[in-house]
Design an enzyme around this catalytic site. Structure first.
Site, short mmCIF file in Angstrom:
data_model
loop_
_atom_site.label_atom_id
_atom_site.label_comp_id
_atom_site.label_asym_id
_atom_site.label_seq_id
_atom_site.Cartn_x
_atom_site.Cartn_y
_atom_site.Cartn_z
N ILE A 50 0.91 -1.15 0.00
CA ILE A 50 0.00 0.00 0.00
C ILE A 50 0.95 1.20 0.00
O ILE A 50 1.50 1.56 1.03
CB ILE A 50 -0.95 0.00 1.21
CG1 ILE A 50 -1.86 -1.23 1.16
CG2 ILE A 50 -1.78 1.29 1.22
CD1 ILE A 50 -2.81 -1.37 2.33
N PRO A 51 1.16 1.78 -1.17
CA PRO A 51 2.32 2.66 -1.40
C PRO A 51 2.20 4.10 -0.88
O PRO A 51 2.14 5.05 -1.64
CB PRO A 51 2.45 2.65 -2.92
CG PRO A 51 1.05 2.47 -3.40
CD PRO A 51 0.40 1.55 -2.39
N CYS A 52 2.23 4.27 0.43
CA CYS A 52 2.20 5.61 1.00
C CYS A 52 3.48 6.38 0.65
O CYS A 52 3.49 7.60 0.68
CB CYS A 52 2.00 5.56 2.51
SG CYS A 52 3.23 4.60 3.39
N HIS A 53 4.53 5.65 0.27
CA HIS A 53 5.78 6.33 -0.11
C HIS A 53 5.61 7.14 -1.40
O HIS A 53 6.41 8.02 -1.68
CB HIS A 53 6.92 5.31 -0.27
CG HIS A 53 6.69 4.28 -1.33
ND1 HIS A 53 5.96 3.13 -1.10
CD2 HIS A 53 7.08 4.23 -2.62
CE1 HIS A 53 5.92 2.42 -2.21
NE2 HIS A 53 6.58 3.07 -3.16
N ARG A 54 4.54 6.91 -2.16
CA ARG A 54 4.30 7.65 -3.40
C ARG A 54 3.58 8.98 -3.16
O ARG A 54 3.22 9.66 -4.12
CB ARG A 54 3.49 6.79 -4.37
CG ARG A 54 4.24 5.56 -4.83
CD ARG A 54 3.45 4.75 -5.82
NE ARG A 54 4.10 3.45 -6.00
CZ ARG A 54 3.46 2.34 -6.28
NH1 ARG A 54 2.15 2.35 -6.47
NH2 ARG A 54 4.12 1.20 -6.41
#
Length: 176
Positions: free
Chosen positions: A136-140
């Protein structure tokens, strides 16, 4: 001291914890409730003694594909995973929106906030509590003027990890 990122909440069912290491993305702690992945966190510092996740596990296969840069295989594997996001309805809504950000693209906290009819700060707080990093790409999600934070940190190992993931996906070339 466990220095993995994320959070855990009591859930019904059997919870198991595993460790998995992939050269280019490091050591990760994974938590499952029955068959659903409920936690995936990078580990900074001392690694907790946990059993290793079997290499043929679907989550391991997704992480290996991601680390190898085989993003097509990663997306195929990721779509088949059973993820269970623990948190408030808003945190779950943010996590669903995060999963819609295509690999190799970024969004700002403000863009997500506008879409979700909330504030950038609220979106940032929900990203901070994302229990399933990478998948779940919160880094994006970035601040309007730079990286922003990662897992509630604005510097140090956590922010370096965010840069590493963004560089791996080919969307970060900055120094901030």
């Amino acid at each position: 001291m466990d220095s993995s990122l994320g959070f855990s909440a009591p859930v019904p069912g059997i919870v198991s914890r595993w460790r998995y290491s992939v050269a280019s993305i490091g050591t990760l702690t994974l938590e499952f409730c029955d068959a659903a992945l409920i936690g995936l966190s990078p580990v900074f510092g001392q690694v907790e003694e946990l059993p290793d996740l079997p290499a043929d596990h679907p989550v391991a296969q997704a992480l290996v594909a991601y680390a190898a840069g085989d993003f097509e295989a990663y997306e195929r594997c990721r779509r088949r995973l059973l993820l269970r996001v623990l948190g408030t309805p808003f945190q779950q809504q943010v996590c669903r929106a995060l999963q819609e950000i295509p690999l190799g693209q970024i969004r700002s906290y403000g863009e997500l906030a506008s879409r979700l009819q909330n504030t950038p700060r609220a979106v940032g707080q929900a990203c901070r509590r994302n229990p399933i990093a990478i998948l779940i790409p919160c880094h994006r999600v970035l601040a309007k003027d730079g990286l922003g934070g990662y897992a509630g940190e604005r510097e140090g190992a956590a922010l370096s990890y965010k840069k590493l993931l963004l560089q791996h996906e080919g969307v970060w070339h900055g120094q901030a």
